[in-house]
Design a protein around this motif. Structure first.
Motif, mmCIF file in Angstrom:
data_model
loop_
_atom_site.group_PDB
_atom_site.id
_atom_site.type_symbol
_atom_site.label_atom_id
_atom_site.label_comp_id
_atom_site.label_asym_id
_atom_site.label_seq_id
_atom_site.Cartn_x
_atom_site.Cartn_y
_atom_site.Cartn_z
ATOM 1 N N ASP A 122 -4.997 -9.460 6.233
ATOM 2 C CA ASP A 122 -6.095 -10.337 5.839
ATOM 3 C C ASP A 122 -6.603 -10.000 4.437
ATOM 4 O O ASP A 122 -6.960 -10.893 3.671
ATOM 5 N N ALA A 123 -6.624 -8.718 4.103
ATOM 6 C CA ALA A 123 -7.049 -8.305 2.764
ATOM 7 C C ALA A 123 -6.055 -8.793 1.712
ATOM 8 O O ALA A 123 -6.455 -9.263 0.641
ATOM 9 N N THR B 167 1.076 -5.796 -17.810
ATOM 10 C CA THR B 167 0.442 -6.774 -16.920
ATOM 11 C C THR B 167 0.635 -6.353 -15.467
ATOM 12 O O THR B 167 -0.292 -6.434 -14.657
ATOM 13 N N VAL B 168 1.834 -5.887 -15.145
ATOM 14 C CA VAL B 168 2.110 -5.424 -13.781
ATOM 15 C C VAL B 168 1.188 -4.260 -13.436
ATOM 16 O O VAL B 168 0.570 -4.233 -12.373
ATOM 17 N N ALA B 169 1.076 -3.299 -14.349
ATOM 18 C CA ALA B 169 0.239 -2.124 -14.088
ATOM 19 C C ALA B 169 -1.220 -2.516 -13.895
ATOM 20 O O ALA B 169 -1.887 -2.030 -12.971
ATOM 21 N N SER B 170 -1.735 -3.391 -14.739
ATOM 22 C CA SER B 170 -3.143 -3.776 -14.614
ATOM 23 C C SER B 170 -3.384 -4.603 -13.349
ATOM 24 O O SER B 170 -4.394 -4.423 -12.668
ATOM 25 N N GLN B 171 -2.443 -5.493 -13.007
ATOM 26 C CA GLN B 171 -2.587 -6.290 -11.788
ATOM 27 C C GLN B 171 -2.517 -5.398 -10.549
ATOM 28 O O GLN B 171 -3.271 -5.594 -9.596
ATOM 29 N N ALA B 172 -1.632 -4.409 -10.558
ATOM 30 C CA ALA B 172 -1.524 -3.478 -9.427
ATOM 31 C C ALA B 172 -2.806 -2.671 -9.284
ATOM 32 O O ALA B 172 -3.314 -2.487 -8.179
ATOM 33 N N SER B 173 -3.336 -2.215 -10.390
ATOM 34 C CA SER B 173 -4.568 -1.425 -10.352
ATOM 35 C C SER B 173 -5.730 -2.243 -9.786
ATOM 36 O O SER B 173 -6.464 -1.782 -8.905
ATOM 37 N N ARG B 174 -5.881 -3.461 -10.268
ATOM 38 C CA ARG B 174 -6.951 -4.338 -9.770
ATOM 39 C C ARG B 174 -6.766 -4.656 -8.288
ATOM 40 O O ARG B 174 -7.725 -4.671 -7.515
ATOM 41 N N ALA B 175 -5.515 -4.929 -7.908
ATOM 42 C CA ALA B 175 -5.235 -5.269 -6.517
ATOM 43 C C ALA B 175 -5.538 -4.095 -5.591
ATOM 44 O O ALA B 175 -6.164 -4.271 -4.537
ATOM 45 N N LEU B 176 -5.122 -2.894 -5.975
ATOM 46 C CA LEU B 176 -5.374 -1.732 -5.121
ATOM 47 C C LEU B 176 -6.861 -1.405 -5.043
ATOM 48 O O LEU B 176 -7.355 -1.005 -3.974
ATOM 49 N N THR B 177 -7.580 -1.607 -6.134
ATOM 50 C CA THR B 177 -9.032 -1.398 -6.100
ATOM 51 C C THR B 177 -9.671 -2.352 -5.106
ATOM 52 O O THR B 177 -10.509 -1.957 -4.291
ATOM 53 N N LYS B 178 -9.256 -3.603 -5.154
ATOM 54 C CA LYS B 178 -9.793 -4.607 -4.234
ATOM 55 C C LYS B 178 -9.414 -4.292 -2.789
ATOM 56 O O LYS B 178 -10.243 -4.383 -1.879
ATOM 57 N N ARG C 287 -8.766 -1.383 -1.509
ATOM 58 C CA ARG C 287 -9.547 -0.217 -1.067
ATOM 59 C C ARG C 287 -10.950 -0.636 -0.643
ATOM 60 O O ARG C 287 -11.510 -0.074 0.294
ATOM 61 N N GLN C 288 -11.501 -1.627 -1.336
ATOM 62 C CA GLN C 288 -12.833 -2.122 -0.963
ATOM 63 C C GLN C 288 -12.783 -2.905 0.346
ATOM 64 O O GLN C 288 -13.675 -2.788 1.182
ATOM 65 N N TRP D 188 -6.102 5.996 1.886
ATOM 66 C CA TRP D 188 -5.586 5.609 0.573
ATOM 67 C C TRP D 188 -5.147 6.818 -0.232
ATOM 68 O O TRP D 188 -4.718 6.678 -1.371
ATOM 69 N N SER D 189 -5.213 8.014 0.299
ATOM 70 C CA SER D 189 -4.853 9.207 -0.462
ATOM 71 C C SER D 189 -3.363 9.311 -0.701
ATOM 72 O O SER D 189 -2.927 10.052 -1.566
#
Length: 168
Positions: free
Chosen positions: A102-103, A138-149, A151-152, A159-160
């Motif tokens: 769902d996330a 772009t891949v790195a920034s999209q992955a970072s944003r996606a994983l942050t979201k 995790r929320q 997530w460790s």
């Protein structure tokens, strides 16, 4: 040519469907994505040197493009999961998989595609960039944003163990 195409479909369609399902979260939408990609590929089959990467690229591009379309389907989220058939209890692993699914659906299409390519398909940043026709940054920034979201949205997951840019 037809026999070669049929053999490829028989051997690899399930893997393509699994990837499409990870992207869409819906079996019917995944089947539509794979069917569309296979239909397009059949017309060009003689000219395709590496069919599986070619088809995967088509699936990812069609998925992202569908979300840009003004005719896109709207998903409806519900606050409570429906009752399970037979009233059987859901184990913790299943519950976490459902929460993660769902996330993933809440991520924008490009971020979802990056997450699936990097962590489900286990592609490198460069390979992911090639599939999505974008830059590695772009891949790195999209992955970072996606994983942050993610995790929320799913703080219950451990997530460790995720490796982002080689860091635990």
């Amino acid at each position: 040519m037809e026999d070669e195409f049929s053999a490829f479909v028989a051997e690899r369609a399930h893997a393509l469907l699994r990837t499409a399902y990870a992207l869409t979260g819906d079996r019917h939408a995944a089947e539509d994505l794979v069917q569309s990609a296979l239909a397009k590929a059949f017309a060009r089959w003689r000219r395709i040197e590496e069919p599986e990467p070619y088809l995967r690229r088509m699936i990812y591009h069609d998925f992202v493009s569908a979300w840009r379309s003004p005719r896109r389907r709207n998903e409806v989220s519900v606050p409570v999961l429906p009752d399970r058939a037979g009233g059987r209890p859901v184990d913790a692993d299943t519950e976490l998989r459902l929460l993660l699914r769902d996330a993933l659906r809440q991520l924008p299409p490009r971020q979802r595609a990056v997450v699936i390519l990097r962590y489900f398909e286990d592609l490198t940043v460069d390979e992911t960039a090639e599939v999505l026709a974008c830059r590695p940054g772009t891949v790195a920034s999209q992955a970072s944003r996606a994983l942050t979201k993610l995790r929320q949205l799913v703080p219950q997951l451990d997530w460790s163990n995720d490796l982002v840019g080689g860091r635990p």
